[in-house]
Write an enzyme that holds these catalytic residues in place. Structure first.
Site, mmCIF file in Angstrom:
data_model
loop_
_atom_site.group_PDB
_atom_site.id
_atom_site.type_symbol
_atom_site.label_atom_id
_atom_site.label_comp_id
_atom_site.label_asym_id
_atom_site.label_seq_id
_atom_site.Cartn_x
_atom_site.Cartn_y
_atom_site.Cartn_z
ATOM 1 N N HIS A 184 0.839 -1.202 0.000
ATOM 2 C CA HIS A 184 0.000 0.000 0.000
ATOM 3 C C HIS A 184 0.873 1.251 0.000
ATOM 4 O O HIS A 184 2.089 1.175 0.216
ATOM 5 C CB HIS A 184 -0.959 0.016 1.200
ATOM 6 C CG HIS A 184 -0.301 -0.187 2.523
ATOM 7 N ND1 HIS A 184 0.437 0.776 3.134
ATOM 8 C CD2 HIS A 184 -0.259 -1.260 3.339
ATOM 9 C CE1 HIS A 184 0.892 0.309 4.285
ATOM 10 N NE2 HIS A 184 0.493 -0.937 4.430
HETATM 11 P P1 TYD Z 1 -1.860 -3.356 7.687
HETATM 12 O O1 TYD Z 1 -1.766 -1.903 7.351
HETATM 13 O O2 TYD Z 1 -2.532 -4.255 6.696
HETATM 14 O O3 TYD Z 1 -0.404 -3.909 8.000
HETATM 15 P P2 TYD Z 1 0.831 -3.878 6.993
HETATM 16 O O4 TYD Z 1 1.321 -2.468 6.970
HETATM 17 O O5 TYD Z 1 1.821 -4.798 7.553
HETATM 18 O O6 TYD Z 1 0.326 -4.349 5.663
HETATM 19 O O7 TYD Z 1 -2.566 -3.490 9.091
HETATM 20 C C1 TYD Z 1 -3.026 -4.730 9.571
HETATM 21 C C2 TYD Z 1 -4.260 -4.490 10.415
HETATM 22 O O8 TYD Z 1 -3.936 -3.706 11.564
HETATM 23 C C3 TYD Z 1 -5.351 -3.742 9.661
HETATM 24 O O9 TYD Z 1 -6.596 -4.320 10.036
HETATM 25 C C4 TYD Z 1 -5.281 -2.343 10.199
HETATM 26 C C5 TYD Z 1 -4.756 -2.542 11.604
HETATM 27 N N1 TYD Z 1 -3.930 -1.428 12.115
HETATM 28 C C6 TYD Z 1 -4.384 -0.658 13.165
HETATM 29 O O10 TYD Z 1 -5.493 -0.878 13.714
HETATM 30 N N2 TYD Z 1 -3.601 0.345 13.643
HETATM 31 C C7 TYD Z 1 -2.392 0.629 13.093
HETATM 32 O O11 TYD Z 1 -1.687 1.571 13.546
HETATM 33 C C8 TYD Z 1 -1.939 -0.177 11.985
HETATM 34 C C9 TYD Z 1 -0.610 0.082 11.338
HETATM 35 C C10 TYD Z 1 -2.745 -1.185 11.533
#
Ligand code: TYD
Length: 133
Positions: free
Chosen positions: A51
Site C-alpha cells: 500500500h
Molecule cells: P496493515 O496496514 O494491513 O499492515 P501492513 O502495513 O503490515 O500491511 O494493518 C493490519 C491491520 O492492523 C489492519 O486491520 C489495520 C490494523 N492497524 C491498526 O489498527 N492500527 C495501526 O496503527 C496499523 C498500522 C494497523
C-alpha cells in the site's frame, strides 16, 4: 513522490561495555512522531505492506533480524532496500508504494509514524496509485 525522497537515516547509538542503546527523538525524523508500531512473528515467506499513504510518513527500522523493503513511485521507478541494522532507519515519504518481504526468522520491524492510524489515508489498490497502469 519521487523515490529520490527516500532516505536512510542513522539513528544515534550509545555504546559501552554493556552493549548498545539507540534513541529516536524528534530531531532524528523530519516529522512529529505521533505513533509507533511494530511487526513481529512474521511467518517465513509472508509479504506485508502492499500500500501507499496519502499523507503518512514513516521511519522503518529492523530492530532485530532483517527484511527487504520494495519501494515504488507513481511513475514506475522501483528500489529494493535491505534493512538489517537497529541503528539504521528507512524514511518513506508519503505517496510511496511499499512492500515488506523476506523477513528473517525473529525479525522485528519498528515503524515510527507521522500520523495516528487513519484508514482513509491508505491507498491499497496499485492501479489507483500508479500513473503508469
Ligand atoms: P496493515 O496496514 O494491513 O499492515 P501492513 O502495513 O503490515 O500491511 O494493518 C493490519 C491491520 O492492523 C489492519 O486491520 C489495520 C490494523 N492497524 C491498526 O489498527 N492500527 C495501526 O496503527 C496499523 C498500522 C494497523
Amino acid at each position: 513522490m519521487d523515490l529520490s525522497n527516500i532516505k536512510i537515516i542513522d539513528i544515534p547509538k550509545i555504546t559501552d561495555v554493556r552493549g548498545n542503546l539507540s534513541v529516536i527523538e524528534n530531531d532524528v525524523v523530519p516529522f512529529e512522531i505521533k505513533r509507533v508500531y511494530y511487526l513481529y512473528d512474521v511467518p517465513s515467506g509472508t509479504h506485508r505492506g502492499g500500500h501507499a499513504h496519502k499523507q503518512l510518513q514513516q521511519l522503518l527500522i529492523a530492530i532485530s533480524g532483517s527484511f527487504n523493503v520494495v519501494l515504488k513511485d507513481q511513475n514506475g521507478a522501483k528500489k529494493i532496500i535491505t534493512l538489517n541494522k537497529p541503528n539504521r532507519g528507512l524514511l518513506i515519504p508519503n505517496m510511496t508504494w511499499r512492500e515488506l518481504e523476506d523477513f528473517s526468522s525473529g525479525a522485528v520491524c519498528l515503524v515510527v509514524a507521522s500520523e495516528v492510524y487513519e484508514k482513509a489515508d491508505y491507498i491499497r489498490d496499485f492501479s489507483k496509485f500508479s500513473l503508469k497502469v
